[in-house]
Design a protein around this motif. Structure first.
Motif, PDB file in Angstrom:
ATOM      1  N   SER A 120     -52.486 -10.692  86.168  1.00  0.00           N
ATOM      2  CA  SER A 120     -53.935 -10.846  86.069  1.00  0.00           C
ATOM      3  C   SER A 120     -54.613 -10.486  87.387  1.00  0.00           C
ATOM      4  CB  SER A 120     -54.273 -12.282  85.674  1.00  0.00           C
ATOM      5  OG  SER A 120     -55.668 -12.480  85.638  1.00  0.00           O
ATOM      6  N   ASP A 121     -54.057 -10.939  88.494  1.00  0.00           N
ATOM      7  CA  ASP A 121     -54.635 -10.594  89.803  1.00  0.00           C
ATOM      8  C   ASP A 121     -54.566  -9.092  90.045  1.00  0.00           C
ATOM      9  OD1 ASP A 121     -55.071 -13.283  90.149  1.00  0.00           O
ATOM     10  OD2 ASP A 121     -53.288 -13.593  91.403  1.00  0.00           O
ATOM     11  N   ASN A 143     -57.179  -7.318  87.731  1.00  0.00           N
ATOM     12  CA  ASN A 143     -58.540  -7.585  88.202  1.00  0.00           C
ATOM     13  C   ASN A 143     -58.845  -6.814  89.478  1.00  0.00           C
ATOM     14  OD1 ASN A 143     -59.492  -9.388  86.189  1.00  0.00           O
ATOM     15  ND2 ASN A 143     -58.348 -11.076  87.108  1.00  0.00           N
ATOM     16  N   SER A 169     -59.385  -3.119  88.531  1.00  0.00           N
ATOM     17  CA  SER A 169     -60.672  -2.928  87.875  1.00  0.00           C
ATOM     18  C   SER A 169     -61.825  -3.031  88.866  1.00  0.00           C
ATOM     19  CB  SER A 169     -60.841  -3.970  86.765  1.00  0.00           C
ATOM     20  OG  SER A 169     -62.086  -3.831  86.124  1.00  0.00           O
ATOM     21  N   ASP A 170     -61.780  -4.018  89.752  1.00  0.00           N
ATOM     22  CA  ASP A 170     -62.854  -4.173  90.748  1.00  0.00           C
ATOM     23  C   ASP A 170     -62.857  -3.005  91.740  1.00  0.00           C
ATOM     24  OD1 ASP A 170     -63.456  -6.530  89.482  1.00  0.00           O
ATOM     25  OD2 ASP A 170     -62.417  -7.802  90.944  1.00  0.00           O
ATOM     26  N   GLU A 172     -59.556  -4.798  82.586  1.00  0.00           N
ATOM     27  CA  GLU A 172     -60.222  -6.080  82.312  1.00  0.00           C
ATOM     28  C   GLU A 172     -59.666  -6.746  81.054  1.00  0.00           C
ATOM     29  OE1 GLU A 172     -64.377  -5.413  82.109  1.00  0.00           O
ATOM     30  OE2 GLU A 172     -64.653  -5.281  84.285  1.00  0.00           O
ATOM     31  N   ALA A 197     -56.176  -8.063  81.793  1.00  0.00           N
ATOM     32  CA  ALA A 197     -56.248  -9.241  82.659  1.00  0.00           C
ATOM     33  C   ALA A 197     -56.697 -10.463  81.869  1.00  0.00           C
ATOM     34  CB  ALA A 197     -57.197  -8.975  83.823  1.00  0.00           C
ATOM     35  N   SER A 198     -57.618 -10.289  80.932  1.00  0.00           N
ATOM     36  CA  SER A 198     -58.072 -11.431  80.121  1.00  0.00           C
ATOM     37  C   SER A 198     -56.950 -11.951  79.226  1.00  0.00           C
ATOM     38  CB  SER A 198     -59.279 -11.018  79.274  1.00  0.00           C
ATOM     39  OG  SER A 198     -58.910 -10.032  78.313  1.00  0.00           O
ATOM     40  N   ASP A 238     -54.789 -14.013  81.462  1.00  0.00           N
ATOM     41  CA  ASP A 238     -55.458 -15.272  81.813  1.00  0.00           C
ATOM     42  C   ASP A 238     -55.388 -16.277  80.668  1.00  0.00           C
ATOM     43  OD1 ASP A 238     -56.122 -14.366  84.334  1.00  0.00           O
ATOM     44  OD2 ASP A 238     -58.110 -13.643  83.743  1.00  0.00           O
TER      45      ASP A 238
END
Length: 229
Positions: A90-91, A94, A97-98, A150, A153-154, A157
């Motif tokens: 997930s990290d 993310n 994506s960022d 994203e 990652a969701s 999560d």
């Protein structure tokens, strides 16, 4: 001597039988005697309903100490290991994506500055750069949407949160009672494995979306490419 002109009726002798013989008595029809009705049968008594049986809990094949050791081993080697993997993934997604979002925004900001400078300077090279930078920014945005960081990652999560909720089925070590580990170990294993199967099924849905998108002429990156496998 009797007078033939005035005959007198002769009466038959009652002792002599009549010439016609004895008259038979009329026959009666043979009717069966009426069948006696059976005595009324009393309805069977309904036995009183028994109270619902209390389900007997399944006896654990492990002792309390063995169940405690198996629980700690399962938490360390299965649940915690998988939760740590979900957290790292997930990290990573993310961050990717960022980073792509920041790169696209930076290119658009530079494109605005170059466009303003090209108007002042009047050099053709700056006008060409101004025309190319928005195309680069659009390419970065398309690359970011291609891998769906994203969305992946969701999924990680949600799986991580579900594992933490499954962990709550375990009793607090400071307030344990005899038999707690024997009762909670099967629940922990069932919930954890169900979460892992659900997470694997989500990737199957993404693969179906990839195939349907390919049939419709759309390009979607498969999870293996996004995970770097």
């Amino acid at each position: 001597m009797s007078d033939p002109t005035n005959p007198t009726p002769t009466t038959p002798d009652p002792e002599l039988p009549s010439s016609e013989g004895p008259q038979p008595e009329p026959s009666q029809p043979d009717t069966p005697p009426p069948t006696p009705l059976p005595p009324p049968v009393a309805p069977p008594e309904t036995p009183p309903s028994a109270p619902p049986a209390t389900p007997t809990p399944l006896k654990s094949p492990f002792s309390e100490e063995e169940a405690r050791l198996r629980t700690q081993l399962y938490l360390t080697k299965r649940l915690d290991y998988q939760a740590e993997y979900y957290q790292k993934r997930s990290d990573e997604f993310n961050f990717n994506s960022d980073r792509m979002l920041y790169v696209s925004a930076g290119i658009m900001f530079v494109s605005t500055l170059v466009s303003s400078f090209s108007v002042v300077s009047g050099w053709p090279i700056w006008a060409l750069i101004t025309a190319l930078l928005p195309a680069f920014a659009a390419g970065v945005s398309a690359f970011r949407s291609l891998y769906q960081w994203e969305r992946q990652a969701s999924l990680y999560d949600e799986a991580w949160i579900a594992l933490q909720q499954a962990r709550l089925t375990m009793p607090d070590e400071d307030y344990t009672e005899p038999g707690d580990y024997q009762r909670s170990l099967p629940q922990l294993v069932d919930q954890t494995e169900e979460i892992l199967r659900g997470e694997a099924g989500q990737w199957g849905q993404i693969n179906l979306a990839v195939k349907s998108g390919a049939q419709n002429g759309q390009t979607v990156a498969p999870p293996a490419a996004a995970n770097g496998e």
